[in-house]
Design a protein around this motif. Structure first.
Motif, mmCIF file in Angstrom:
data_model
loop_
_atom_site.group_PDB
_atom_site.id
_atom_site.type_symbol
_atom_site.label_atom_id
_atom_site.label_comp_id
_atom_site.label_asym_id
_atom_site.label_seq_id
_atom_site.Cartn_x
_atom_site.Cartn_y
_atom_site.Cartn_z
ATOM 1 N N ARG A 107 -9.744 26.734 45.493
ATOM 2 C CA ARG A 107 -8.899 26.105 44.476
ATOM 3 C C ARG A 107 -9.518 24.816 43.939
ATOM 4 N NH1 ARG A 107 -3.964 25.403 48.345
ATOM 5 N NH2 ARG A 107 -5.745 24.707 49.549
ATOM 6 N N GLY A 108 -9.573 24.712 42.614
ATOM 7 C CA GLY A 108 -10.014 23.480 41.987
ATOM 8 C C GLY A 108 -11.506 23.225 42.078
ATOM 9 N N THR A 109 -12.311 24.217 42.459
ATOM 10 C CA THR A 109 -13.753 24.006 42.593
ATOM 11 C C THR A 109 -14.512 25.101 41.851
ATOM 12 O OG1 THR A 109 -14.200 25.377 44.546
ATOM 13 C CG2 THR A 109 -13.298 23.181 44.935
ATOM 14 N N LEU A 169 -12.955 44.024 31.178
ATOM 15 C CA LEU A 169 -12.899 44.435 29.770
ATOM 16 C C LEU A 169 -11.475 44.448 29.220
ATOM 17 C CD1 LEU A 169 -15.571 47.270 29.789
ATOM 18 C CD2 LEU A 169 -15.774 44.979 28.805
ATOM 19 N N SER A 170 -10.474 44.665 30.061
ATOM 20 C CA SER A 170 -9.091 44.644 29.584
ATOM 21 C C SER A 170 -8.497 43.245 29.581
ATOM 22 C CB SER A 170 -8.217 45.581 30.427
ATOM 23 O OG SER A 170 -8.292 45.241 31.800
ATOM 24 N N ASP A 171 -9.313 42.239 29.931
ATOM 25 C CA ASP A 171 -8.931 40.823 29.845
ATOM 26 C C ASP A 171 -7.669 40.518 30.644
ATOM 27 O OD1 ASP A 171 -9.650 38.294 29.003
ATOM 28 O OD2 ASP A 171 -8.463 38.386 27.161
ATOM 29 N N VAL A 172 -7.664 40.971 31.900
ATOM 30 C CA VAL A 172 -6.522 40.741 32.780
ATOM 31 C C VAL A 172 -6.498 39.283 33.222
ATOM 32 C CG1 VAL A 172 -5.510 41.343 35.019
ATOM 33 C CG2 VAL A 172 -6.558 43.109 33.595
ATOM 34 N N ARG A 173 -5.313 38.704 33.282
ATOM 35 C CA ARG A 173 -5.131 37.357 33.821
ATOM 36 C C ARG A 173 -4.631 37.504 35.266
ATOM 37 N NH1 ARG A 173 -7.718 36.653 29.873
ATOM 38 N NH2 ARG A 173 -7.227 35.284 28.116
ATOM 39 N N TYR A 174 -5.442 37.103 36.211
ATOM 40 C CA TYR A 174 -5.076 37.268 37.615
ATOM 41 C C TYR A 174 -5.302 35.964 38.372
ATOM 42 C CZ TYR A 174 -10.140 38.006 38.151
ATOM 43 O OH TYR A 174 -11.503 37.866 38.120
ATOM 44 N N LYS A 175 -4.352 35.652 39.258
ATOM 45 C CA LYS A 175 -4.355 34.388 39.988
ATOM 46 C C LYS A 175 -5.272 34.482 41.203
ATOM 47 C CE LYS A 175 0.545 33.990 38.799
ATOM 48 N NZ LYS A 175 1.933 33.987 39.350
ATOM 49 N N ILE A 176 -6.025 33.426 41.461
ATOM 50 C CA ILE A 176 -6.873 33.395 42.648
ATOM 51 C C ILE A 176 -6.550 32.214 43.559
ATOM 52 C CG2 ILE A 176 -8.769 34.594 41.491
ATOM 53 C CD1 ILE A 176 -10.191 31.885 41.249
ATOM 54 N N GLY A 177 -5.618 31.353 43.177
ATOM 55 C CA GLY A 177 -5.271 30.223 44.033
ATOM 56 C C GLY A 177 -4.298 29.311 43.326
ATOM 57 N N GLY A 178 -3.889 28.241 44.016
ATOM 58 C CA GLY A 178 -2.989 27.299 43.392
ATOM 59 C C GLY A 178 -2.417 26.300 44.379
ATOM 60 N N TYR A 179 -1.599 25.391 43.855
ATOM 61 C CA TYR A 179 -0.922 24.374 44.651
ATOM 62 C C TYR A 179 0.573 24.473 44.392
ATOM 63 C CZ TYR A 179 -5.603 22.275 44.750
ATOM 64 O OH TYR A 179 -6.946 22.054 44.905
ATOM 65 N N GLN A 180 1.368 24.235 45.440
ATOM 66 C CA GLN A 180 2.822 24.260 45.292
ATOM 67 C C GLN A 180 3.421 23.205 46.207
ATOM 68 O OE1 GLN A 180 4.802 28.103 45.645
ATOM 69 N NE2 GLN A 180 6.555 27.133 46.649
ATOM 70 N N TYR A 181 4.177 22.284 45.642
ATOM 71 C CA TYR A 181 4.920 21.285 46.407
ATOM 72 C C TYR A 181 6.334 21.189 45.839
ATOM 73 C CZ TYR A 181 0.636 20.004 48.745
ATOM 74 O OH TYR A 181 -0.497 20.051 49.513
#
Length: 798
Positions: free
Chosen positions: A103-105, A740-752
């Motif tokens: 995350r963030g790097t 190629l289908s330009d999928v938006r997929y999450k790989i990490g994050g922060y939650q507080y």
């Protein structure tokens, strides 16, 4: 979700049954290969990256299908045809594996194999997955997202590794093997890439023999790309790339090849902009909006300037003492330094802004004595590692109190040594037994210091004047802990014929404990039986124990139908004990909100799974000699469940077993991939065309499910066209398309934000807002994987 998974399984199963029928067999399984079929097998291996590919998973050269270990291998040719850029590209075609930017790097690696790994790049934590650069273990994840250039092959080994490798690793190992130098002639190659987001890469390698026994080589890479998005607040690119890398090699070899010495040195400089996340909801103070482009941000922190430098040198000496005995020494030194600004809230506010610096260095020495005889093969080894990992980071909380900084320093010294051995005895040409063992000594010395300040960052002033201490230090701790463990391994393999292998194995893995360098002594409970919070209470609170895995595995590898179909399948179960669960949470230090690390051995778990890798040559010679149509497929399944997880159902309540509310990080139940490729001769060259898809099911980012950060199942589609021509494939031109289908997929994050034990966020009914636990803006920010990219490549070799 269930329908998609079922459909994927049906497609994969149908492919496995259809492929043998499509193969039009001409020989029975186990038929000895003729010179013609051997040559064809080698051509097929080159086309598909499997079959007779040579690997060194057991520290000796063996073909991929003859190694009784779950392993995926990628040759240089296969990586080039797939347009692979760095290590993270491998996760899409490797079962039960996650490799991603932390995350963030841009260059810190977060790696998981079979449910075991490390989410946070925190000093003092051993990575569950070992990354090896030319047999040198990289002790820290910073700068471990290795760019792919000047590579011979990459091997991904799944399951505990320790009896064959320098450092004990509990979940698996990734071996990045660079190319050996040409001993006979001057060799020069160049590769250029241009594509989406102004991607512009250049790679040059050159080597030359200096006489009959000495040769030198150099390689350099310049890798750049504009951002996928923009930091609208600072007016700079977000998710861009700006990397310079060099590698130099000197090799010396006696005429009889009994002595070989290799000196290598490498350096990488990453000057990409800080990577900042996408807010899930508008900021509560500034109203910073949810932006339409998930790669855009309104983050305000750009101090210190992101700058990552890493490098090192190694010397490998191989001496053939007798026809049966070989001595090997691997000496190495590495260091890296990462300046990293992390804006947790991704708004212009100074609200949980984290300027950080990581500094690491390591010295390692490994000795091996290898035995090679008609019936007995194996090695005895000794390994030593001395490492220092330091971090200093600030948590700027200007919305809580003007110029407030919750500062933390952590310093972890590691000294570890081990002896290990692993031998295979062939009772017959069909039946073999492997036994191995390792004894490891680990020592951790840690210093942890937490202090509130007023006036800005301790890494340099971001406000007027330098920061001054505000209140008493929350933590000023020094501690030492020692850990010892014996970990065995046993494997029994049987070859019904030369083309089929059955094996069963048992192995144990161990990862040392330590002290959380982000922990706060103010959170320590009174556990030593004496009044007040004393040193022993703090020691017990900051310390975490080792974790261990016991893994049982059975597998089959085989080549069928005149070697037109190859299969590698395995099933395993692992008992995972004292699982280290690092995390962070809001806390109170000297009456003020703060950021504290919390690491516990909260859990016991059981991980069960299966893996399948298959390659089929569907057609040969349909458009002339050398033409092929092939299919590569992978399937991974994991059932990873906590059996016991100590925690509180509500804040302040006595701990109980909350395993039913806890999930595995970065461990999807299903990973599938399939690639259909054809290679056709054209003139004095050939054209390779391939298209593939990879699927990953629901993935949780943390041990608690999160509606903000968890990624539902998704599929990525890639396509590649490469034309290779000229004498011995001197020139190549390629066009590559990824996602190629330009999928938006999450790989990490922060939650507080506050949530119940199951991860459901707490909402204030009157406002509809979530309850922040750290900062005033409310933090739920997400990082995304790469969007659609199309790029062309041009390569030349002399």
């Amino acid at each position: 979700m269930i329908r998609l998974t079922t459909r994927a399984l049906l497609i994969a199963g149908a492919a496995l049954f259809v492929l043998p029928a499509a193969a039009q067999t001409t020989a029975q399984p186990g038929t000895p290969q003729t010179a013609t079929t051997q040559a064809q097998s080698q051509a097929d291996a080159s086309a598909t990256g499997t079959g007779d590919v040579v690997v060194t998973a057991r520290r000796r050269e063996e073909t991929l299908l003859s190694v009784p270990i779950a392993i995926t291998a990628f040759t240089a040719a296969r990586l080039e045809r797939a347009g692979a850029i760095d290590l993270t590209d491998l996760q899409n075609v490797t079962p039960n594996t996650t490799l991603k930017d932390a995350r963030g790097t841009n260059s810190t690696l977060s790696a998981f194999i079979r449910g075991v790994g490390q989410q946070d790049p925190v000093p003092g934590f051993e990575s569950g997955i070992g990354i090896y650069l030319d047999d040198v273990y990289l002790n820290r994840p910073q700068a471990a997202v290795l760019d792919i250039y000047d590579v011979d092959r990459i091997e991904v080994l799944r399951g505990p590794q320790g009896t064959l490798y320098g450092r004990n690793t509990i979940g698996g190992a990734i071996k990045y093997v660079t190319r050996r130098l040409n001993p006979d002639a001057v060799s020069v190659s160049a590769r250029g890439t241009y594509g989406s987001y102004h991607q512009a890469d250049g790679i040059v390698t050159a080597s030359a023999p200096l006489g009959s026994w000495l040769r030198v080589g150099v390689a350099g890479a310049r890798l750049t790309r504009d951002g996928f998005g923009e930091n609208r607040n600072l007016g700079i690119d977000n998710y861009n790339k700006n990397v310079t890398a060099f590698r130099g090699t000197i090799e010396a070899e006696t005429p009889d090849s009994r002595l070989f010495v290799r000196l290598t040195g490498d350096y990488t400089h990453d000057r990409s902009n800080p990577r900042n996340g996408h807010r899930v909801f508008a900021g509560y103070l500034t109203g910073s909006p949810v932006l339409a482009n998930v790669y855009d941000t309104n983050a305000g922190l750009n101090f210190p300037r992101q700058d990552v430098q890493a490098g090192g040198g190694s010397m490998s000496v191989t001496a053939k003492l007798t026809d049966m005995l070989t001595f090997r020494s691997i000496s190495a030194y590495r260091e890296d330094r990462s300046f990293t600004p992390i804006d947790f809230d991704s708004t212009p506010s100074v609200d949980v802004d984290v300027p950080a610096v990581y500094r690491n260095n390591q010295t390692s020495q490994e000795f091996q004595l290898l035995v090679n005889s008609p019936r007995l093969n194996g090695l005895v080894g000794f390994y030593y590692l001395g490492a220092k990992a330091t971090t200093r980071f600030d948590v700027l909380l200007g919305t809580t109190l003007a110029n407030l900084n919750a500062g933390t320093q952590g310093d972890v010294r590691t000294e570890t040594s081990s002896v290990y051995a692993d031998f295979t005895y062939d009772f017959t040409s069909q039946l073999s037994l492997s036994l191995g063992g390792r004894y490891t000594w680990d020592q951790r010395k840690s210093f942890v210091f937490k202090q509130n300040y007023l006036g800005g960052s301790t890494l340099g002033s971001t406000f007027t004047g330098m920061p001054t201490a505000f209140g008493a230090a929350a933590t000023n701790f020094r501690g030492q802990a020692n850990f010892r463990r014996f970990t065995p391994r046993a494997s029994l393999s049987y070859k019904p014929t030369t083309d089929h292998l059955l094996y069963a194995s048992y192995s144990e893995g161990f990862k040392g404990g330590g002290f959380d360098p982000r922990g706060s002594a103010t959170q320590a409970p009174d556990t030593d039986g004496t009044p007040g919070i004393g040193y022993q209470d703090i020691y017990n609170y900051l310390r975490f124990r080792p974790e261990s895995v016991r893994s049982y595995e059975v597998g089959y590898k085989g080549a069928l139908f005149d070697r037109r179909l190859t299969i590698a399948a395995d099933a395993f179960t692992s008992d995972y004990s004292d699982v280290q669960v690092p995390g962070s949470a809001a806390c109170v230090v000297n009456g003020l909100a703060n950021f504290c690390g919390i690491t516990t051995n909260a859990a016991k778990a059981r991980i069960r799974g299966a893996e399948l890798e298959t390659t089929a040559i569907l057609a040969r010679g349909f458009a002339g000699a050398g033409s092929t149509i092939s299919f590569n497929g992978t399937l991974g399944y994991l059932d990873a469940r906590y059996r016991n997880f100590a925690g509180s159902v509500t804040a302040g309540a006595a701990p109980t077993n909350i395993a039913q509310y806890r999930v595995f990080q970065n461990t999807p139940d299903w990973t599938l991939s399939g690639t259909l490729a054809t290679q056709v001769p054209v003139g004095d060259g050939s054209v390779s065309l391939s298209g593939g898809a990879s699927y990953r099911s629901l993935t949780h980012q943390f041990e608690v499910a999160s509606p903000f950060l968890d990624q539902p199942g998704y599929t990525l589609y890639d396509a590649h066209l490469v034309y290779t021509f000229g004498s011995q494939g001197r020139f190549s031109i390629g066009v590559h398309g990824k996602n190629l289908s330009d999928v938006r997929y999450k790989i990490g994050g922060y939650q507080y934000v506050a949530a119940d034990v199951a991860g459901n966020p707490t909402v204030i009914p009157a406002t509809g807002r979530y309850v922040p636990t750290l900062g005033k803006e409310g933090i739920a920010t997400v990082f995304y994987g790469n969007p659609r990219q199309v790029f062309g490549t041009l390569s030349v070799r002399f």
